[in-house]
Design an enzyme around this catalytic site. Structure first.
Site: not given
Length: 199
Positions: A73-74
């Site tokens: 996840d960014t």
């Protein structure tokens, strides 16, 4: 034979793993991202999100004992504030104005989960990105491409958003969405899997 599963719908992560030579399937997990508190440090926040995605995917592949799940996840942060995906064009414009002529951080958390015994290793990588000074005309032109609408911080460094960046300090692929070098180290050091050797 080891089987890898990417628990992500991101075409950018798919492309990065393919370029690294990893053979994998895609399984998009239904994780409740709202359950992770946003008031924890960003590097922990993205790791928690990645872990949540891996755990959600694991529920559907528990019988596949040779599988390894990779999730990520960014997020983008500016002055400690998390900038997620814009919910409309005005929100995207607001984010890009905030990032203009400033240095912000991009955090990607990732997890590797081995189904056979549940061993899970999570980590996060931070990259600093400095933007040029953006005029309203530039921002409007970029938003009109629709590229910003499904990306954290309202830009994609690998696409037309590349012209907005002045400099990058750290892992470029982390900004795209997957720090593949760090992931490779985790696979090798924690799971004895060497991507380069294909084993």
């Amino acid at each position: 034979m080891k089987k890898f599963i990417l628990a992500s719908a991101s075409p950018r992560r798919k492309e990065i793993l393919e370029a690294a030579g990893l053979d994998f399937d895609i399984l998009v997990s239904e994780a409740d991202e709202e359950s992770v508190p946003r008031d924890i440090p960003p590097k922990l926040y993205v790791q928690e999100l990645a872990l949540l995605k891996a755990a959600a995917a694991a529920k559907t592949v528990l019988k596949s004992k040779q599988s390894f799940i990779i999730s990520a996840d960014t997020i983008v942060t500016l002055d400690g504030e998390i900038l997620g995906k814009p919910y409309d064009e005005d929100n995207a414009k607001e984010m890009l104005r905030m990032l203009s002529a400033r240095t912000h951080e991009v955090y990607t958390g990732y997890c590797v989960m081995r189904i056979a015994d549940g061993k899970t290793v999570c980590n996060s990588v931070c990259t600093q990105v400095k933007f040029k000074e953006l005029t309203d005309d530039t921002i409007d032109a970029y938003i009109s491409t629709d590229e910003p609408m499904d990306k954290a911080g309202a830009y994609g460094i690998q696409g037309r958003g590349s012209v907005l960046a002045d400099s990058i300090s750290g892992d470029y692929f982390n900004v795209v969405g997957l720090p593949v070098s760090a992931l490779s180290d985790t696979l090798k050091n924690e799971f004895e899997i060497d991507i380069l050797k294909g084993e």
